[in-house]
Design a protein around this motif. Structure first.
Motif, PDB file in Angstrom:
ATOM      1  N   LYS A 121       6.403  -0.540  -9.098  1.00 20.22           N
ATOM      2  CA  LYS A 121       6.169  -1.070  -7.763  1.00 20.22           C
ATOM      3  C   LYS A 121       7.362  -1.892  -7.270  1.00 20.22           C
ATOM      4  O   LYS A 121       8.153  -2.418  -8.068  1.00 20.22           O
ATOM      5  CB  LYS A 121       4.919  -1.950  -7.744  1.00 20.22           C
ATOM      6  N   ASP A 158       3.129  -2.810  -2.221  1.00 20.63           N
ATOM      7  CA  ASP A 158       2.067  -1.812  -2.427  1.00 20.63           C
ATOM      8  C   ASP A 158       1.462  -2.072  -3.796  1.00 20.63           C
ATOM      9  O   ASP A 158       1.746  -1.377  -4.767  1.00 20.63           O
ATOM     10  CB  ASP A 158       2.633  -0.397  -2.333  1.00 20.63           C
ATOM     11  N   GLY A 320      -0.384  -0.835   1.704  1.00 12.20           N
ATOM     12  CA  GLY A 320      -0.270   0.351   0.869  1.00 12.20           C
ATOM     13  C   GLY A 320      -1.318   1.369   1.240  1.00 12.20           C
ATOM     14  O   GLY A 320      -2.056   1.217   2.215  1.00 12.20           O
TER      15      GLY A 320
END
Length: 355
Positions: A121, A158, A320
């Motif tokens: 991420k 996200d 996200g």
């Protein structure tokens, strides 16, 4: 050595450590002194919060400025676990990246996109850099750390599905494990949320008190392992994820009371990643957290009470595919820099130097 949020540990340039994970982990175990409750033979602090390692290097993915690999070095066991992210040590990554020359600073505020290798991420860190220099002194304070420091904003771009690919890894907002309702949530880190009252606790106990109740700790661990199996971690017994989190109604004006386990000791504050997971659960319909707090509209601030105070997570829509955008404020401090030595006898034979 740096403090990041409510954690502390050495921060290494990736190029200074072996690329082979087995060699790297053997070196870290020796440097930290793992295998002894005080880590007396290394630079670890004898506590999971002070036995953490950040490894920082050039970005390996598009859209990122640097890579950050987090390693949790077990205190009593000679184990290095790179399965989770650590959002507190993450706060130290941006300042380190600037001061080590990996990122060129801007005048005033520097934005750094950090690729967390553990989860894949991206997190944006916003660092105060007046005159193109990192500053650590400032007026921001976080519970669990004495004094004030310069603020560092961390935006998880996200967070949903950090390790499993899904916000609700079991496919349901509530699961029944050993007769107890839990919510398995994966946002920044996988957690198992459970009402403290369902396990005979109030949720406002001191952090150290839980460890003196071996029956409770054994039950929590058994539930964690089963939750891990259902979330896709058949070897959860040997991992530090998922993290169990007790939740209870707010006691001091916040949204919820939390007690976060790492997983075998209760955190004296609350991990950033755990806070994001718990906060996201509050706005995810059907979870035990959402049922406790009631409907909440975005954008919102979720205030989570913990043993040292509270942490505020800002949630906004559009972060996200399956979860909100989450941000928190942290601080960091550079403590010292220098050379740390490993014991040759701790290293694999092909790593040992001659002479």
């Amino acid at each position: 050595m740096m403090r990041g949020g409510t954690s502390r540990g050495p921060v290494f340039l990736a190029r200074d450590l072996p690329s082979d994970p087995l060699h790297r982990d053997a070196l870290l175990l020796s440097l930290m002194g793992a295998g002894h409750e005080l880590e007396i033979d290394g630079i670890g602090g004898g506590n999971p919060l002070t036995s953490k390692v950040a490894i920082v290097g050039p970005a390996s993915v598009p859209g990122a400025d640097v890579d950050y690999l987090f390693a949790q070095v077990r205190v009593r066991d000679r184990i290095v676990d790179t399965s989770p992210n650590c959002g507190n040590m993450l706060a130290a990554v941006g300042p380190f990246a600037i001061e080590s020359g990996l990122v060129s600073p801007s005048d005033g505020l520097t934005r750094i996109r950090i690729h967390n290798v553990n989860t894949g991420k991206l997190i944006e860190a916003r660092i105060m850099t007046p005159g193109g220099q990192v500053v650590y002194e400032g007026g921001a304070s976080i519970d669990g750390v004495p004094g004030t420091a310069a603020p560092i904003q961390l935006a998880f771009l996200d967070a949903a599905g950090a390790k499993t690919g899904r916000l609700l890894p079991t496919g349901a907002p509530v699961d029944l494990i050993n007769g107890v309702e839990v919510s398995c949530v994966d946002a920044a880190t996988p957690v198992m949320l459970v009402r403290a009252s369902d396990l005979g606790k109030s949720g406002i106990e001191t952090a150290g008190s839980y460890h003196t109740d071996p029956i409770f700790m054994a039950k929590l661990e058994a539930m964690r392992i089963e939750a891990g199996r259902r979330m896709g971690f058949p070897d959860a017994a040997s991992l530090v994820i998922p993290k169990p989190v007790l939740i209870a109604p707010a006691a001091a004006g916040g949204t919820l009371v939390t007690r976060y386990f790492m997983p075998h000791e209760c955190h004296r504050a609350l991990a950033v990643t755990g806070a994001i997971a718990a906060a996201t659960a509050c706005v995810t319909p059907g979870t035990v957290a959402a049922s406790m707090v009631g409907p909440i509209n975005l954008p919102t601030d979720i205030t989570l009470e913990h043993p040292s105070g509270r942490i505020v997570v800002r949630l906004e829509s559009g972060g996200g595919q399956s979860g909100p955008f989450a941000s928190v404020q942290r601080t960091a401090r550079r403590i010292f820099e220098g050379t740390v030595f490993a014991r040759r006898s701790h290293l694999p034979h092909d790593m040992r130097l001659t002479g």
